[in-house]
Motif scaffolding. Structure first.
Motif, PDB file in Angstrom:
ATOM      1  N   ASP A  96       0.805  -1.214   0.000  1.00 59.80           N
ATOM      2  CA  ASP A  96       0.000   0.000   0.000  1.00 59.80           C
ATOM      3  C   ASP A  96       0.842   1.270   0.000  1.00 59.80           C
ATOM      4  O   ASP A  96       0.527   2.245  -0.689  1.00 59.80           O
ATOM      5  CB  ASP A  96      -0.988   0.004   1.167  1.00 59.80           C
ATOM      6  CG  ASP A  96      -0.393  -0.411   2.502  1.00 59.80           C
ATOM      7  OD1 ASP A  96       0.851  -0.416   2.651  1.00 59.80           O
ATOM      8  OD2 ASP A  96      -1.188  -0.748   3.415  1.00 59.80           O
ATOM      9  N   VAL A  97       1.950   1.274   0.742  1.00 60.28           N
ATOM     10  CA  VAL A  97       2.754   2.497   0.796  1.00 60.28           C
ATOM     11  C   VAL A  97       3.461   2.750  -0.539  1.00 60.28           C
ATOM     12  O   VAL A  97       3.605   3.903  -0.967  1.00 60.28           O
ATOM     13  CB  VAL A  97       3.762   2.433   1.954  1.00 60.28           C
ATOM     14  CG1 VAL A  97       4.790   1.336   1.746  1.00 60.28           C
ATOM     15  CG2 VAL A  97       4.458   3.770   2.143  1.00 60.28           C
ATOM     16  N   ILE A  98       3.868   1.707  -1.239  1.00 61.64           N
ATOM     17  CA  ILE A  98       4.470   1.861  -2.562  1.00 61.64           C
ATOM     18  C   ILE A  98       3.430   2.383  -3.543  1.00 61.64           C
ATOM     19  O   ILE A  98       3.681   3.299  -4.337  1.00 61.64           O
ATOM     20  CB  ILE A  98       5.043   0.528  -3.063  1.00 61.64           C
ATOM     21  CG1 ILE A  98       6.188   0.045  -2.163  1.00 61.64           C
ATOM     22  CG2 ILE A  98       5.496   0.634  -4.513  1.00 61.64           C
ATOM     23  CD1 ILE A  98       7.426   0.914  -2.201  1.00 61.64           C
ATOM     24  N   ALA A  99       2.230   1.806  -3.485  1.00 65.81           N
ATOM     25  CA  ALA A  99       1.152   2.248  -4.368  1.00 65.81           C
ATOM     26  C   ALA A  99       0.813   3.718  -4.125  1.00 65.81           C
ATOM     27  O   ALA A  99       0.619   4.495  -5.066  1.00 65.81           O
ATOM     28  CB  ALA A  99      -0.084   1.379  -4.153  1.00 65.81           C
TER      29      ALA A  99
ATOM     30  N   MET B 103       6.926   3.976   4.780  1.00 68.42           N
ATOM     31  CA  MET B 103       7.513   5.017   3.943  1.00 68.42           C
ATOM     32  C   MET B 103       7.725   4.506   2.531  1.00 68.42           C
ATOM     33  O   MET B 103       8.208   3.392   2.338  1.00 68.42           O
ATOM     34  CB  MET B 103       8.878   5.427   4.511  1.00 68.42           C
ATOM     35  CG  MET B 103       8.874   6.708   5.293  1.00 68.42           C
ATOM     36  SD  MET B 103      10.564   7.220   5.631  1.00 68.42           S
ATOM     37  CE  MET B 103      10.626   6.932   7.384  1.00 68.42           C
ATOM     38  N   GLY B 104       7.357   5.333   1.558  1.00 65.45           N
ATOM     39  CA  GLY B 104       7.686   5.066   0.173  1.00 65.45           C
ATOM     40  C   GLY B 104       8.696   6.089  -0.298  1.00 65.45           C
ATOM     41  O   GLY B 104       8.514   7.288  -0.057  1.00 65.45           O
TER      42      GLY B 104
ATOM     43  N   VAL C 200      10.976   7.721  -3.482  1.00 66.60           N
ATOM     44  CA  VAL C 200      11.145   7.867  -4.928  1.00 66.60           C
ATOM     45  C   VAL C 200      12.399   8.690  -5.161  1.00 66.60           C
ATOM     46  O   VAL C 200      12.522   9.806  -4.640  1.00 66.60           O
ATOM     47  CB  VAL C 200       9.930   8.553  -5.575  1.00 66.60           C
ATOM     48  CG1 VAL C 200      10.164   8.773  -7.064  1.00 66.60           C
ATOM     49  CG2 VAL C 200       8.677   7.706  -5.354  1.00 66.60           C
ATOM     50  N   VAL C 201      13.345   8.148  -5.911  1.00 64.67           N
ATOM     51  CA  VAL C 201      14.624   8.801  -6.199  1.00 64.67           C
ATOM     52  C   VAL C 201      14.821   8.819  -7.709  1.00 64.67           C
ATOM     53  O   VAL C 201      14.736   7.773  -8.362  1.00 64.67           O
ATOM     54  CB  VAL C 201      15.796   8.063  -5.519  1.00 64.67           C
ATOM     55  CG1 VAL C 201      17.119   8.717  -5.876  1.00 64.67           C
ATOM     56  CG2 VAL C 201      15.608   8.026  -4.007  1.00 64.67           C
ATOM     57  N   ASP C 202      15.065   9.999  -8.246  1.00 61.31           N
ATOM     58  CA  ASP C 202      15.266  10.161  -9.683  1.00 61.31           C
ATOM     59  C   ASP C 202      14.106   9.540 -10.455  1.00 61.31           C
ATOM     60  O   ASP C 202      14.283   8.835 -11.449  1.00 61.31           O
ATOM     61  CB  ASP C 202      16.606   9.551 -10.116  1.00 61.31           C
ATOM     62  CG  ASP C 202      17.017   9.993 -11.513  1.00 61.31           C
ATOM     63  OD1 ASP C 202      16.521  11.035 -11.978  1.00 61.31           O
ATOM     64  OD2 ASP C 202      17.820   9.284 -12.153  1.00 61.31           O
ATOM     65  N   ASP C 203      12.879   9.811  -9.949  1.00 63.58           N
ATOM     66  CA  ASP C 203      11.634   9.362 -10.582  1.00 63.58           C
ATOM     67  C   ASP C 203      11.477   7.842 -10.596  1.00 63.58           C
ATOM     68  O   ASP C 203      10.717   7.295 -11.395  1.00 63.58           O
ATOM     69  CB  ASP C 203      11.525   9.906 -12.007  1.00 63.58           C
ATOM     70  CG  ASP C 203      10.094  10.286 -12.370  1.00 63.58           C
ATOM     71  OD1 ASP C 203       9.283  10.500 -11.452  1.00 63.58           O
ATOM     72  OD2 ASP C 203       9.773  10.347 -13.576  1.00 63.58           O
ATOM     73  N   THR C 204      12.201   7.146  -9.721  1.00 68.31           N
ATOM     74  CA  THR C 204      12.111   5.693  -9.625  1.00 68.31           C
ATOM     75  C   THR C 204      11.727   5.290  -8.205  1.00 68.31           C
ATOM     76  O   THR C 204      12.345   5.739  -7.238  1.00 68.31           O
ATOM     77  CB  THR C 204      13.462   5.036  -9.984  1.00 68.31           C
ATOM     78  OG1 THR C 204      13.811   5.404 -11.327  1.00 68.31           O
ATOM     79  CG2 THR C 204      13.384   3.524  -9.878  1.00 68.31           C
ATOM     80  N   VAL C 205      10.705   4.457  -8.073  1.00 63.72           N
ATOM     81  CA  VAL C 205      10.281   3.983  -6.766  1.00 63.72           C
ATOM     82  C   VAL C 205      11.261   2.935  -6.262  1.00 63.72           C
ATOM     83  O   VAL C 205      11.587   1.982  -6.979  1.00 63.72           O
ATOM     84  CB  VAL C 205       8.867   3.374  -6.836  1.00 63.72           C
ATOM     85  CG1 VAL C 205       8.432   2.875  -5.460  1.00 63.72           C
ATOM     86  CG2 VAL C 205       7.859   4.397  -7.349  1.00 63.72           C
ATOM     87  N   LEU C 206      11.744   3.107  -5.031  1.00 62.19           N
ATOM     88  CA  LEU C 206      12.672   2.143  -4.441  1.00 62.19           C
ATOM     89  C   LEU C 206      11.876   1.032  -3.770  1.00 62.19           C
ATOM     90  O   LEU C 206      11.172   1.264  -2.780  1.00 62.19           O
ATOM     91  CB  LEU C 206      13.573   2.845  -3.418  1.00 62.19           C
ATOM     92  CG  LEU C 206      14.397   4.031  -3.932  1.00 62.19           C
ATOM     93  CD1 LEU C 206      15.325   4.545  -2.842  1.00 62.19           C
ATOM     94  CD2 LEU C 206      15.194   3.644  -5.179  1.00 62.19           C
TER      95      LEU C 206
END
Length: 397
Positions: free
Chosen positions: A200-203, A231-232, A234-240
Motif C-alpha cells: 500500500d505504501v508503494i502504491a 515510507m515510500g 522515490v529517487v530520480d523518478d524511480t520507486v525504491l
C-alpha cells in the motif's frame, strides 16, 4: 518554493524500441496539460522528428492521444498540440486496509471516475473477503459506466509484507489468518482482468507521482498512515522497492506508532475509557478518531498525538536526508484526522534539520490525492506499469 521538474528520460532511435519510445512520448505529454507539439516532443526526448511523427501517429490511431488546438511559433505555421486522451482507457484500483477496503476507477490522467468503500470483514476468512472484493470490483465497473474493453487492468494495494512475484499477501500483522494468500491470482480469476499487486505504501507513492503532490518532482518521500505506517521513497523518478519489494516496511518507525498502540496508550492514561479497547483494526481506527477529536481540548490527548508526530518527524528527517528528497508527503486513511497537528510539528522539524537545511529546502505537505490515496495508488500501479517509462525494458534478456 520553486519546484525542480524531474529530468525527462531520453529516448532511443535504435530499432525495435517502439514500446519504450511510446512510453517516453506519453510520459512527456501527460506532464503538460496544455499539450505539446511534435517539434517540442522531439526536443524534449531527443528522438528524431521522424520517430516522433511515427509514434504520434500510432498514439492517435490507438486513441491514446488526441490533437487539440494550435500553438504559434513566431512567423512559422502554427503547430498542432497533442494531449493524452484521458477517456481512451481506464484502470481499477482496490486498497485492502485491515480497517476499510476502498475502490476507484481512474482515467489515463489518474483522475477518479467513481469510487466506493466498505469496512474490512472482521471474520478471518481470506477466501470470503477476496470473493467480496471481486464482487465489489464488478459492481464498481457497472456503476462507472466505463466499457469493459477500455479497462487496462486492476491494481491491488495491500499491507506488507507481500511477495510481488508470486502475487501473495504474506501474513500482515493486522490481517490475522492472511498467511501467503494468493490475492493477485484469485482476483484475476474473479474479475477476468490483468492484476498487479503491491504494498500500500508503494502504491500511494506512485499515486502522488502520477496525480498528486509530487507530480512535479522526481525525488520525494511518502509517509503512509493507516492501521500501520510505512515510507515510500522515490529517487530520480524511480520507486525504491528493495530486493523483495518490501522497502519501507517500518511498522511506523517503532511498534508504538500504530492506531492500536495510540488508542491503548490513551486508555492507560485515562483519556479513553476501557470501552474503547480495540478488538480489531476497525475498532482501533474508531478509537483514534475519538482521540483526535479530544486532542484540542484535552492536553493529555494532544500530547499522545504530538509525541507520535515527533517520532515520525525524526524518522522522515533522517530518511529525507538519506535519499536527498525534495518533498515529504503524508497521506493514508487516518491522515485527515492527524494532519493539522502533524504538519504543525513536523514542518519546523524538517526546516530546522541540520542535515536538510544546508543543501536545499524540503517541502512538507499532505497528499493531494485525498483519502483514497491507497486505492488511487493501486490503480496507478497499472498506469505506471503499462504507460510509464520502464528503463529495464531496454535490457537484453
Amino acid at each position: 518554493m520553486g519546484r525542480r521538474t524531474p529530468a525527462i528520460r531520453r529516448g532511443t532511435n535504435l530499432p525495435r524500441m517502439g514500446d519504450f519510445n511510446e512510453s517516453v512520448i506519453l510520459d512527456v505529454i501527460r506532464r503538460e496539460p496544455e499539450g505539446l507539439s511534435r517539434v517540442e516532443l522531439a526536443a524534449a526526448t531527443g528522438l528524431s522528428a521522424q520517430t516522433v511523427s511515427n509514434i504520434c501517429r500510432r498514439l492517435l490511431d490507438d486513441g491514446l492521444a488526441r490533437e487539440t488546438g494550435k500553438k504559434s511559433s513566431g512567423n512559422g505555421k502554427p503547430r498542432t498540440l497533442l494531449q493524452v486522451n484521458a477517456e481512451a482507457r481506464y484502470v481499477v484500483g482496490a486498497h485492502l486496509d485491515p480497517a476499510v477496503i476502498t475502490y476507484v476507477v481512474l482515467d489515463l490522467l489518474g483522475r477518479v471516475v467513481t469510487h466506493r468503500r466498505q469496512p474490512t470483514p472482521q471474520v478471518v476468512d481470506p477466501d470470503k473477503t477476496m470473493a467480496g472484493i471481486g464482487a465489489s470490483v464488478h459492481a464498481l465497473l457497472a456503476d462507472s459506466g466505463v466499457p469493459r474493453e477500455r479497462i487496462l487492468g486492476l491494481g491491488i494495494a495491500a499491507p506488507g509484507p507481500v511477495d510481488i512475484e508470486a502475487g501473495l499477501v504474506v501474513d500482515p500483522p493486522e490481517l490475522e489468518g492472511w498467511g501467503r494468500v494468493p490475492l493477485r491470482d484469485f482476483l484475476g480469476g474473479e474479475t477476468g482482468l490483468p492484476v498487479l499487486l503491491d504494498k500500500d505504501v508503494i502504491a500511494a507513492a506512485i499515486a502522488e507521482r502520477w496525480a498528486g503532490a509530487a507530480a512535479n518532482t522526481g525525488d520525494f518521500l511518502f509517509f503512509y498512515l493507516g492501521t500501520g505506517s510505512g515510507m515510500g521513497l522515490v529517487v530520480d523518478d524511480t520507486v525504491l522497492r528493495g530486493v523483495s519489494g518490501n522497502a519501507g516496511e517500518i511498522g511506523g518507525l517503532d511498534a508504538a506508532c500504530t492506531t492500536r498502540s495510540m488508542v491503548e496508550e490513551a486508555i492507560r492514561l485515562g483519556v479513553l475509557d476501557a470501552g474503547w479497547a480495540p478488538a480489531s483494526p476497525r475498532d482501533a481506527q474508531r478509537g483514534l478518531v475519538e482521540l483526535c477529536r479530544l486532542a484540542d481540548a484535552d492536553e493529555t490527548a494532544g500530547g499522545i498525538i504530538d509525541r507520535w508526530a515527533v517520532r515520525v518527524g525524526r524518522g522522515v528527517c533522517a530518511a529525507a536526508t538519506l535519499v536527498d528528497s525534495e518533498v515529504i508527503v503524508f497521506g493514508g486513511p487516518i491522515w485527515p484526522y492527524l494532519s493539522d497537528r502533524f504538519l504543525r510539528i513536523i514542518s519546523p522539524m524538517v526546516a530546522a534539520s541540520p542535515f536538510v537545511r544546508p543543501t536545499h529546502a524540503t517541502a512538507v505537505t499532505g497528499t493531494a490525492v485525498g483519502d483514497d490515496v491507497g486505492a488511487v495508488g493501486a490503480a496507478c500501479l497499472v498506469l505506471d506499469h503499462m504507460l510509464s517509462v520502464q528503463p529495464e525494458s531496454l535490457l537484453l534478456r
